[in-house]
Design an enzyme around this catalytic site. Structure first.
Site, short mmCIF file in Angstrom:
data_model
loop_
_atom_site.label_atom_id
_atom_site.label_comp_id
_atom_site.label_asym_id
_atom_site.label_seq_id
_atom_site.Cartn_x
_atom_site.Cartn_y
_atom_site.Cartn_z
N CYS A 2 0.84 -1.19 0.00
CA CYS A 2 0.00 0.00 0.00
C CYS A 2 0.88 1.26 0.00
CB CYS A 2 -0.92 0.11 1.21
SG CYS A 2 -1.99 -1.31 1.43
N ARG A 27 2.85 0.38 -5.54
CA ARG A 27 2.83 -0.31 -4.25
C ARG A 27 1.56 -1.12 -4.01
NH1 ARG A 27 6.65 1.73 -0.71
NH2 ARG A 27 5.48 0.92 1.03
N TRP A 74 -3.05 -2.50 -1.52
CA TRP A 74 -2.77 -3.89 -1.91
C TRP A 74 -3.29 -4.72 -0.74
CZ3 TRP A 74 0.30 -8.03 -0.11
CH2 TRP A 74 0.52 -9.05 -1.05
N ASN A 100 -0.39 1.60 5.95
CA ASN A 100 0.38 0.63 5.19
C ASN A 100 1.02 -0.31 6.20
OD1 ASN A 100 3.70 0.92 3.74
ND2 ASN A 100 2.25 -0.72 3.52
N GLY A 101 0.85 -1.63 5.96
CA GLY A 101 1.43 -2.59 6.90
C GLY A 101 0.34 -3.39 7.58
N GLU A 465 15.95 -15.81 -13.70
CA GLU A 465 15.48 -14.43 -13.86
C GLU A 465 14.61 -14.30 -15.12
OE1 GLU A 465 15.15 -12.05 -12.06
OE2 GLU A 465 15.01 -10.27 -13.31
N LYS A 469 10.74 -13.12 -15.07
CA LYS A 469 10.23 -11.98 -15.83
C LYS A 469 9.01 -12.40 -16.63
CE LYS A 469 11.70 -9.40 -14.19
NZ LYS A 469 12.66 -9.24 -13.15
N GLU A 472 5.85 -13.24 -14.31
CA GLU A 472 5.23 -12.16 -13.54
C GLU A 472 4.51 -11.13 -14.40
OE1 GLU A 472 7.83 -9.62 -11.23
OE2 GLU A 472 9.43 -9.84 -12.68
N HIS A 488 17.43 -35.05 -14.76
CA HIS A 488 16.98 -35.70 -13.53
C HIS A 488 15.48 -35.51 -13.29
CE1 HIS A 488 21.11 -36.64 -12.58
NE2 HIS A 488 21.43 -35.37 -12.82
N LYS A 587 5.33 -3.19 -6.23
CA LYS A 587 6.77 -2.95 -6.39
C LYS A 587 7.52 -3.18 -5.08
CE LYS A 587 10.32 -1.48 -8.80
NZ LYS A 587 10.83 -2.50 -9.73
C1 F6R Z 1 10.65 -9.11 -9.83
C2 F6R Z 1 10.75 -8.20 -8.72
C3 F6R Z 1 10.69 -8.76 -7.35
C4 F6R Z 1 11.69 -8.04 -6.43
C5 F6R Z 1 11.52 -8.52 -4.99
C6 F6R Z 1 12.53 -7.89 -4.07
O1 F6R Z 1 10.74 -8.45 -11.06
O2 F6R Z 1 10.86 -7.03 -8.89
O3 F6R Z 1 10.92 -10.14 -7.35
O4 F6R Z 1 12.98 -8.30 -6.90
O5 F6R Z 1 10.23 -8.21 -4.54
O6 F6R Z 1 12.40 -6.51 -4.04
P1 F6R Z 1 13.56 -5.57 -3.52
O7 F6R Z 1 14.71 -5.72 -4.45
O8 F6R Z 1 12.97 -4.19 -3.52
O9 F6R Z 1 13.90 -6.04 -2.14
#
Ligand code: F6R
Length: 592
Positions: A2, A27, A74, A100-101, A465, A469, A472, A488, A587
C-alpha cells in the site's frame, strides 16, 4: 504494501494527493481513496480499482480542502472492496486514517472496541486505529496518536487527520516506510520519496518508533513517548524527469533501455567515490547473501564472483526463509542484503535478525534513505534512478555491477577488473541493439502455455530471472532450471510444444550446455538459443538464435539477461497486459 500520502498547505490538497498516489500506485492498486477536510468537515471518497477509477469518480466535485490524505491499496486484511478501501474513519466520521502494513493484534483491539459498542464497517485491521484515536482524543491529535501507538503491534505506517484540527496531519512509522517532505508553507507525508518529488526535494526519513506532527508551517518529530527528536533534512538528488516514460510505451521498456546508464552510473558512482566497507571481506568465515525475487537472482551471481575473487565461502538465502530457519549466524559472518527498494520486509527483518546475532551487515540498495539502507552497517548504492515498472530490470543489472565491485575490491588485480567492468555498459548497449529480433519471437511464441529456461554456472541464475520476468508480467508458466539437472526430471516435460530458452555463452561450461541443447532437440523441443554472436555451434542447434555480444565470462549475465527481459516484455505487451503493473503484485513488498 500500500502507498500513503498526506498534504497540508495553502493549495487545494486533492490534485497533489492524486498525483502522489499515481506515483505510489506501484505499491498496490486494487482500490484507492482520499480524505479531505472541507469547510471543517471530513469527506472521504474511495473507489475499487486503480487510481484512474478514483480520479474519474472525482470529476466535477469541487473539493478545495487544503489538508488531506490518500491511499492506494494492496489487500492484506479484507478483500478489495469499497468498504475495505482506505481511508477508514471512526464512527462519527471525524477522524480518517490511511495505513500501510499490518496491525497484528487488531482482532484483540477490535473485540475490545466492539465490547464498548463500536460498530465496524470494514474487514480491515486499519479501522481499529481510527476508532482508537477517536476514543483517545481530548483536543490534541498528537496526544491521541501517542496514546494509541503503544497499543498497536506489527509493522505499519499510518497518517491521520481530523475535522477538529483542519490544518494538521499526524504520521506514524513503525516497520513500514514513511517520509516527510518539507515545502514552503506546505508539508507532505508519503510512503516513498518519488511520490512527493515534484513538490519538494527536502526530505526527512522517519525511523521506526517516530511520529511526525505536520502543519503547513512546520514539522515536529517525536518518539513514541512524546520526546522531541531532531532529524536531518536531506536534499534528494533525483530528478523527477527520470520518472517519466520519455516516449516509451511502458516504464519497463524504458528501464530495460536505461541499463547501460544504470550500470555505468553505478560503477562510476562507486569507483569515483572509492567506496569501501569499513572492514575487510577476508575477515569473515563466510558471506551470506540475503534477498528476494530478482535481487535474490543477482545474489546467486554475486556468490560466484565472491567465491572466485575473494575466496570467502558465500551462501545465498531467500530472506523469507532466513529468519525462521535457525540459521547459524554470528560475528564471523558478513550479511550482504540486496534490495532495490530497501523496504522489502523479509529482507529488512533478516538484516535486523542477523545484526542482533552480531553479524555485520552490508547492503546493496537503490533507494537512498530506505530502511535497509539506514539499518545496515554499510551500503553500496546502485545509481539506477527510480524504477517504476513493477518487474525489476535496470536495478538487477545495477545490483550485479555493485556486487562485482564488492567482490573485486580486495583482489590483487582489482583495478584491472574494475576497468573491465567499466566496459560493460557499452556491451549492454550492443546487447540491446542485437535483441531487436526478439519482438518477432514474441509474436511467434506468445500463445505458448509453458516455457523452460536453462543455463549453467553464471547462466543458471539468468535462466531463473528470465523465467521470473516472463511469468510475472505475461502470466505464462515458466521454469528456470540448471541445464545439467534437466535429465533428472524436467526433461520429461519437453515435447514439440515446449519453447526452451537456453542461455549458452562461451564460458567454462559451453560444451556441456551444447550437450544439453542436443538433449532438448532430441525430444523435439523448440530451442531458443542465446549465444555469442557468431557462435555457429549454438546457432546450428537452435530453432531460433539470439546473438549477444561476446564478453569475458564473468560479465555474461549483464548481456544475456537483456534478450530475456525483452522477450518477456514483448510477449506481455502483445498479449495486451498491464506490463508495468501486473496483477497481484506490488513494487515494494512490505508484508511477510
Ligand atoms: C521481480 C521483482 C521482485 C523483487 C523482490 C525484491 O521483477 O521485482 O521479485 O525483486 O520483490 O524486491 P527488492 O529488491 O525491492 O527487495
Amino acid at each position: 504494501m500500500c502507498g500513503i500520502i498526506g498534504y497540508t498547505g495553502r493549495e487545494a490538497a486533492l490534485p497533489l494527493i492524486l498525483g502522489g498516489l499515481e506515483r505510489l500506485e506501484y505499491r498496490g492498486y486494487d482500490s484507492a481513496g482520499v480524505a479531505l477536510i472541507e469547510d471543517g468537515k471530513l469527506v472521504v471518497e474511495k473507489k475499487v480499482g486503480k487510481i484512474r477509477e478514483l480520479v474519474k469518480s472525482l470529476w466535477g466535485k469541487p473539493y478545495k480542502g487544503k489538508t488531506g490524505i490518500g491511499h492506494t491499496r494492496w489487500a492484506t486484511h479484507g478483500e478489495p472492496s469499497t468498504e475495505n478501501a482506505h481511508p477508514h474513519t471512526d464512527s462519527k466520521e471525524e477522524f480518517a486514517v490511511v495505513h500501510n502494513g499490518i496491525v497484528e493484534n487488531y482482532l484483540e483491539l477490535k473485540r475490545e472496541l466492539e465490547g464498548e459498542g463500536v460498530h465496524f464497517r470494514s474487514g480491515t485491521d486499519t479501522e481499529v486505529i481510527a476508532h482508537l484515536i477517536a476514543r483517545s482524543y481530548r483536543g490534541d491529535l498528537l496526544d491521541a496518536v501517542l496514546e494509541v501507538v503503544g497499543r498497536l503491534r506489527g509493522a505499519f505506517a499510518f497518517a491521520v487527520i481530523t475535522a477538529h484540527e483542519p490544518n494538521r496531519i499526524v504520521g506514524v512509522k513503525q516497520g513500514s516506510p514513511l517520509v516527510v517532505g518539507i515545502g514552503e508553507g506546505e508539508n507532505f507525508l508519503a510512503s516513498d520519496i518519488p511520490a512527493i518529488l515534484p513538490y519538494t526535494r527536502k526530505i526527512v526519513t522517519l525511523s521506526d518508533g517516530e511520529v511526525a506532527d505536520i502543519t503547513p508551517d512546520g514539522v515536529n518529530i517525536y518518539d513514541f513517548h512524546g520526546n522531541p527528536v531532531t532529524k536531518e533534512v536531506m536534499e534528494v538528488p533525483w530528478d523527477i524527469i527520470s520518472a517519466e516514460k520519455s516516449g516509451f510505451k511502458h516504464f519497463m521498456l524504458k528501464e530495460i533501455y536505461e541499463q547501460p546508464k544504470a550500470v555505468g552510473d553505478t560503477v562510476r558512482g562507486l569507483v569515483s567515490s572509492g567506496e569501501r566497507p569499513p572492514f575487510s571481506l577476508k575477515e569473515f568465515r563466510r558471506a551470506l547473501i540475503i534477498a528476494c525475487g530478482t535481487s535474490y537472482h543477482a545474489g546467486l551471481i554475486g556468490k560466484f564472483w565472491m567465491e572466485k575473487l575473494t575466496g570467502v565461502p558465500t551462501e545465498v538465502v531467500y530472506a523469507s526463509e532466513f529468519r525462521y530457519a535457525d540459521y547459524p549466524v554470528g560475528e564471523e559472518d558478513l550479511i550482504v542484503a540486496i534490495s532495490q527498494s530497501g523496504e522489502t520486509i523479509d529482507t529488512k527483518f533478516a538484516v535486523n535478525y542477523a545484526k542482533d546475532k552480531g553479524a555485520r551487515t552490508l547492503s546493496v540498495v537503490n533507494v537512498v534513505g530506505s530502511s535497509i539502507d539506514r539499518e545496515s552497517d554499510f551500503t553500496f548504492h546502485t545509481h539506477a534512478g527510480p524504477e517504476i515498472g513493477v518487474a525489476a530490470t535496470k536495478t538487477f543489472t545495477a545490483q550485479l555491477a555493485a556486487l562485482y565491485y564488492l567482490a573485486s575490491l580486495e583482489h590483487d588485480e582489482g583495478e584491472k577488473l574494475l576497468s573491465e567492468l567499466m566496459k560493460v555498459p557499452a556491451k549492454i548497449e550492443e546487447a540491446l541493439e542485437k535483441s531487436e529480433g526478439v519482438e518477432k519471437l514474441a509474436d511467434k511464441y506468445m500463445k505458448k502455455k509453458d516455457f523452460l529456461y536453462l543455463g549453467r554456472y553464471l547462466s543458471f541464475p539468468i535462466a531463473l530471472e528470465g523465467a521470473l520476468k516472463l511469468k510475472e508480467i505475461s502470466y505464462i508458466h515458466a521454469e528456470g532450471y540448471p541445464a545439467g539437472e534437466m535429465k533428472h526430471g524436467p526433461i520429461a516435460l519437453i515435447d514439440e510444444n515446449m519453447p526452451v530458452v537456453v542461455i549458452a555463452p562461451q564460458d567454462r561450461v559451453h560444451d556441456k550446455t551444447l550437450a544439453n541443447i542436443e538433449e532438448v532437440r532430441t525430444r523435439k523441443g523448440i530451442v531458443i538459443g542465446v549465444g555469442f554472436e557468431g557462435d555457429d555451434k549454438v546457432e546450428k542447434l537452435s530453432t531460433e538464435f539470439v546473438g549477444i555480444p561476446s564478453v569475458e565470462e564473468d560479465f555474461t549475465p549483464f548481456v544475456s539477461v537483456v534478450p530475456l527481459q525483452l522477450l518477456a516484455y514483448h510477449i506481455a505487451s502483445k498479449l495486451g497486459l498491464d506490463v508495468d503493473q501486473p496483477r497481484n503484485l506490488a513494487k515494494t513488498v512490505t508484508v511477510e
